[in-house]
Design a protein around this motif. Structure first.
Motif, PDB file in Angstrom:
ATOM      1  N   GLN A 110       0.843  -1.339  -0.038  1.00 43.38           N
ATOM      2  CA  GLN A 110      -0.037   0.051   0.011  1.00 43.38           C
ATOM      3  C   GLN A 110       0.859   1.287   0.009  1.00 43.38           C
ATOM      4  O   GLN A 110       1.923   1.247   0.408  1.00 43.38           O
ATOM      5  CB  GLN A 110      -0.887   0.289   1.296  1.00 43.38           C
ATOM      6  N   ASP A 111       0.643   2.299  -0.765  1.00 43.31           N
ATOM      7  CA  ASP A 111       1.243   3.385  -0.657  1.00 43.31           C
ATOM      8  C   ASP A 111       0.635   4.313   0.373  1.00 43.31           C
ATOM      9  O   ASP A 111      -0.075   3.918   1.203  1.00 43.31           O
ATOM     10  CB  ASP A 111       0.889   4.358  -2.180  1.00 43.31           C
ATOM     11  N   GLN A 112       1.222   5.625   0.573  1.00 44.72           N
ATOM     12  CA  GLN A 112       0.983   6.294   1.786  1.00 44.72           C
ATOM     13  C   GLN A 112      -0.717   6.712   1.839  1.00 44.72           C
ATOM     14  O   GLN A 112      -1.068   7.169   2.871  1.00 44.72           O
ATOM     15  CB  GLN A 112       1.657   7.843   1.665  1.00 44.72           C
ATOM     16  N   GLN A 113      -1.446   6.721   0.608  1.00 41.76           N
ATOM     17  CA  GLN A 113      -2.697   6.906   0.562  1.00 41.76           C
ATOM     18  C   GLN A 113      -3.506   5.647   0.876  1.00 41.76           C
ATOM     19  O   GLN A 113      -4.776   5.790   0.939  1.00 41.76           O
ATOM     20  CB  GLN A 113      -3.051   7.616  -0.918  1.00 41.76           C
ATOM     21  N   GLY A 114      -3.060   4.769   1.083  1.00 39.18           N
ATOM     22  CA  GLY A 114      -3.697   3.466   1.435  1.00 39.18           C
ATOM     23  C   GLY A 114      -4.211   2.761   0.372  1.00 39.18           C
ATOM     24  O   GLY A 114      -4.955   1.659   0.257  1.00 39.18           O
ATOM     25  N   GLN A 115      -3.634   3.102  -0.958  1.00 39.88           N
ATOM     26  CA  GLN A 115      -3.925   2.410  -2.030  1.00 39.88           C
ATOM     27  C   GLN A 115      -3.004   1.280  -2.680  1.00 39.88           C
ATOM     28  O   GLN A 115      -1.902   1.262  -2.295  1.00 39.88           O
ATOM     29  CB  GLN A 115      -4.028   3.313  -3.264  1.00 39.88           C
ATOM     30  N   GLN A 165      -7.737  -0.911  -7.978  1.00 41.27           N
ATOM     31  CA  GLN A 165      -8.988  -0.153  -7.260  1.00 41.27           C
ATOM     32  C   GLN A 165     -10.217  -1.128  -7.625  1.00 41.27           C
ATOM     33  O   GLN A 165     -11.117  -1.310  -6.678  1.00 41.27           O
ATOM     34  CB  GLN A 165      -9.238   1.038  -8.268  1.00 41.27           C
TER      35      GLN A 165
END
Length: 237
Positions: free
Chosen positions: A58-63, A160
């Motif tokens: 996951q990236d910093q945006q939670g994606q 997504q």
């Protein structure tokens, strides 16, 4: 996805400033030595799964985004020998595009610290003609980084869609190294095959037509490569 993982001095390519610059393809992959994984495009899952495990982070945006796991160590890997030769059967596109990258505003950039970009006469291929047009070398580079960006978008769409269907689950790797020390890798995710099997028929049809279903199973198939990474780590002296 960390676009600048290996890039020390990202610089926008300019035909006026860099008209005499010459490019020699990467032959030494030791610039990757400090990482244990790199982002992966979904379209790469098939080829990568024969050699590398495909997991998700996951990236910093939670994606969520897919990664190719190069090693079970917390840092570094053994896919490159002492001379910088890539030993694995598959080299991820994230690594192959170095030292070039497409910026968010679609400018071609390069790592100014890459030694294979210089103005030495006779070494490497020119990127611009005397008239300032793209050479075949630069045209191929632009095609590669542009296609990379397009597949990056498709990969994000796949992740997504998987997030919306809630098919990701945490995956923790715990092993004992050759020197009897416990090693734990967390912050990883996999697709839950049970949830995948329970998807509505309409979703399955859509995923099949988009290629998502094939990507999901290529990812699950790739988990078998964890055993090879484990054996490589456990045989280290």
């Amino acid at each position: 996805m960390s676009e600048l993982l290996f890039y020390q001095r990202p610089t926008v390519l300019n035909k006026e400033v860099h008209k005499s610059i010459r490019f020699s393809p990467v032959a030494d992959f030791r610039f990757t030595n400090k990482v244990n994984s790199v982002p992966l495009l979904a379209i790469e899952f098939f080829e990568a799964s024969r050699d590398l495990s495909v997991l998700f982070s996951q990236d910093q945006q939670g994606q969520y985004f897919p990664i190719a796991l190069l090693s079970l160590k917390n840092q570094g890997h053994e896919q490159v020998d002492e001379a910088g030769v890539w030993l694995g059967n598959y080299t991820p596109a994230f690594i192959r595009r170095y030292p070039f990258v497409l910026s968010t505003d679609k400018n071609v950039c390069f790592d100014a610290d890459y030694s294979g970009l210089q103005e030495t006469e006779g070494e490497g291929e020119l990127l611009f003609t005397e008239e300032g047009a793209y050479t075949d070398t630069l045209s191929k580079i632009i095609e590669f980084v542009t296609n990379f960006e397009a597949e990056h978008v498709r990969t994000r769409e796949f992740c997504q869609a998987a997030t919306e269907q809630d098919v990701f689950k945490p995956f923790v790797l715990q092993i004992i190294t050759a020197d009897k020390k416990p090693l734990r890798l967390d912050g990883l995710f996999v697709i839950d095959e049970k949830k995948l099997m329970a998807l509505d028929d309409s979703v399955v049809t859509h995923w099949f037509r988009q290629g998502y279903l094939a990507w999901a199973y290529a990812h699950l198939h790739s988990l078998g490569a964890l055993q090879r990474l484990s054996e490589k780590l456990d045989t280290r002296t």
